[in-house]
Design a protein around this motif. Structure first.
Motif, PDB file in Angstrom:
ATOM      1  N   LEU A  44       0.863  -1.170   0.000  1.00 54.57           N
ATOM      2  CA  LEU A  44       0.000   0.000   0.000  1.00 54.57           C
ATOM      3  C   LEU A  44       0.904   1.225   0.000  1.00 54.57           C
ATOM      4  CD1 LEU A  44      -2.748   1.483   0.498  1.00 54.57           C
ATOM      5  CD2 LEU A  44      -2.299   1.152   2.941  1.00 54.57           C
ATOM      6  N   ILE A 104       0.682   5.420   0.045  1.00 56.47           N
ATOM      7  CA  ILE A 104      -0.185   6.575   0.253  1.00 56.47           C
ATOM      8  C   ILE A 104       0.644   7.819  -0.036  1.00 56.47           C
ATOM      9  CG2 ILE A 104      -1.611   7.824   1.901  1.00 56.47           C
ATOM     10  CD1 ILE A 104      -1.749   5.119   3.492  1.00 56.47           C
ATOM     11  N   ILE A 125      -4.421  -5.145   4.520  1.00 51.77           N
ATOM     12  CA  ILE A 125      -4.303  -3.894   3.749  1.00 51.77           C
ATOM     13  C   ILE A 125      -5.699  -3.361   3.419  1.00 51.77           C
ATOM     14  CG2 ILE A 125      -3.584  -2.921   1.524  1.00 51.77           C
ATOM     15  CD1 ILE A 125      -1.235  -3.292   3.472  1.00 51.77           C
ATOM     16  N   ASN A 126      -6.597  -4.235   2.982  1.00 52.64           N
ATOM     17  CA  ASN A 126      -7.961  -3.805   2.669  1.00 52.64           C
ATOM     18  C   ASN A 126      -8.656  -3.229   3.894  1.00 52.64           C
ATOM     19  OD1 ASN A 126      -7.673  -4.563  -0.008  1.00 52.64           O
ATOM     20  ND2 ASN A 126      -8.580  -6.573   0.299  1.00 52.64           N
ATOM     21  N   ILE A 144      -7.298   0.352   4.744  1.00 51.89           N
ATOM     22  CA  ILE A 144      -7.781   1.362   3.796  1.00 51.89           C
ATOM     23  C   ILE A 144      -9.129   1.893   4.263  1.00 51.89           C
ATOM     24  CG2 ILE A 144      -8.652   1.735   1.450  1.00 51.89           C
ATOM     25  CD1 ILE A 144      -6.393  -0.119   0.496  1.00 51.89           C
ATOM     26  N   LYS A 145     -10.000   1.026   4.729  1.00 49.84           N
ATOM     27  CA  LYS A 145     -11.312   1.457   5.229  1.00 49.84           C
ATOM     28  C   LYS A 145     -11.161   2.355   6.456  1.00 49.84           C
ATOM     29  CE  LYS A 145     -13.630  -2.563   3.418  1.00 49.84           C
ATOM     30  NZ  LYS A 145     -14.106  -3.910   3.693  1.00 49.84           N
ATOM     31  N   LEU A 158      -8.564   4.303   7.125  1.00 48.03           N
ATOM     32  CA  LEU A 158      -7.911   5.552   6.728  1.00 48.03           C
ATOM     33  C   LEU A 158      -8.743   6.402   5.766  1.00 48.03           C
ATOM     34  CD1 LEU A 158      -4.294   4.208   6.114  1.00 48.03           C
ATOM     35  CD2 LEU A 158      -5.191   5.303   8.180  1.00 48.03           C
ATOM     36  N   ASP A 159      -9.830   5.869   5.263  1.00 51.88           N
ATOM     37  CA  ASP A 159     -10.604   6.530   4.209  1.00 51.88           C
ATOM     38  C   ASP A 159     -10.980   7.980   4.542  1.00 51.88           C
ATOM     39  OD1 ASP A 159     -11.854   6.448   1.628  1.00 51.88           O
ATOM     40  OD2 ASP A 159     -13.772   6.370   2.673  1.00 51.88           O
ATOM     41  N   ILE A 197      -3.826   6.893  -3.311  1.00 48.71           N
ATOM     42  CA  ILE A 197      -3.504   5.605  -2.706  1.00 48.71           C
ATOM     43  C   ILE A 197      -3.372   4.596  -3.839  1.00 48.71           C
ATOM     44  CG2 ILE A 197      -4.326   3.756  -1.200  1.00 48.71           C
ATOM     45  CD1 ILE A 197      -6.031   5.816   0.245  1.00 48.71           C
ATOM     46  N   ILE A 241      -2.169   0.312  -4.661  1.00 45.76           N
ATOM     47  CA  ILE A 241      -1.868  -1.010  -4.111  1.00 45.76           C
ATOM     48  C   ILE A 241      -1.187  -1.825  -5.204  1.00 45.76           C
ATOM     49  CG2 ILE A 241      -2.813  -3.158  -3.181  1.00 45.76           C
ATOM     50  CD1 ILE A 241      -5.146  -1.587  -2.098  1.00 45.76           C
TER      51      ILE A 241
END
Length: 115
Positions: free
Chosen positions: A10, A12, A81-82, A85-86, A88-89, A98, A100
């Motif tokens: 990931l 960012i 990782i998924n 992401i939720k 940090l959204d 972002i 991946i």
């Protein structure tokens, strides 16, 4: 934690001056990543770059910027990782990016002096 095999990287992309609730966004993101138990993260400070607004940010003396590019890299299993992401959204808003990538994790070893 032992991690080997297929994973995700990931990345960012943010600016050094980006803030989240009064603190640097990069620091707030690292804290969230740690709180959520991911394997680790690295913040890389760029020397020059531009983003969505096409303004060049640089460390060159004549154009010293206080908003240098920052890249946060995190490698872990896909499901972790998924999940982050939720989390940090809400923190990562417009003008940021972002990405991946698939990675093959060869070895992930904890330091002997780490408890």
């Amino acid at each position: 934690m032992k991690i080997e095999g297929k994973g995700k990287l990931l990345k960012i992309f943010i600016g050094e001056s980006d803030q989240w609730h009064g603190e640097p966004l990069y620091h707030a993101i690292i804290k969230k990543i740690k709180e959520n138990g991911l394997a680790g993260a690295t913040i890389i400070r760029g020397i020059e770059g531009f983003g969505a607004n096409s303004r060049i940010h640089s460390t060159r003396v004549l154009r010293l910027s206080e908003d240098l590019p920052i890249v946060i890299e995190v490698i872990d299993k896909e499901e972790r990782i998924n999940a982050i992401i939720k989390v940090l959204d809400d923190m990562i808003t417009e003008g940021l990016m972002i990405v991946i990538q698939d990675v093959e994790i060869i070895k992930y070893a904890k330091s002997k002096d780490t408890k």
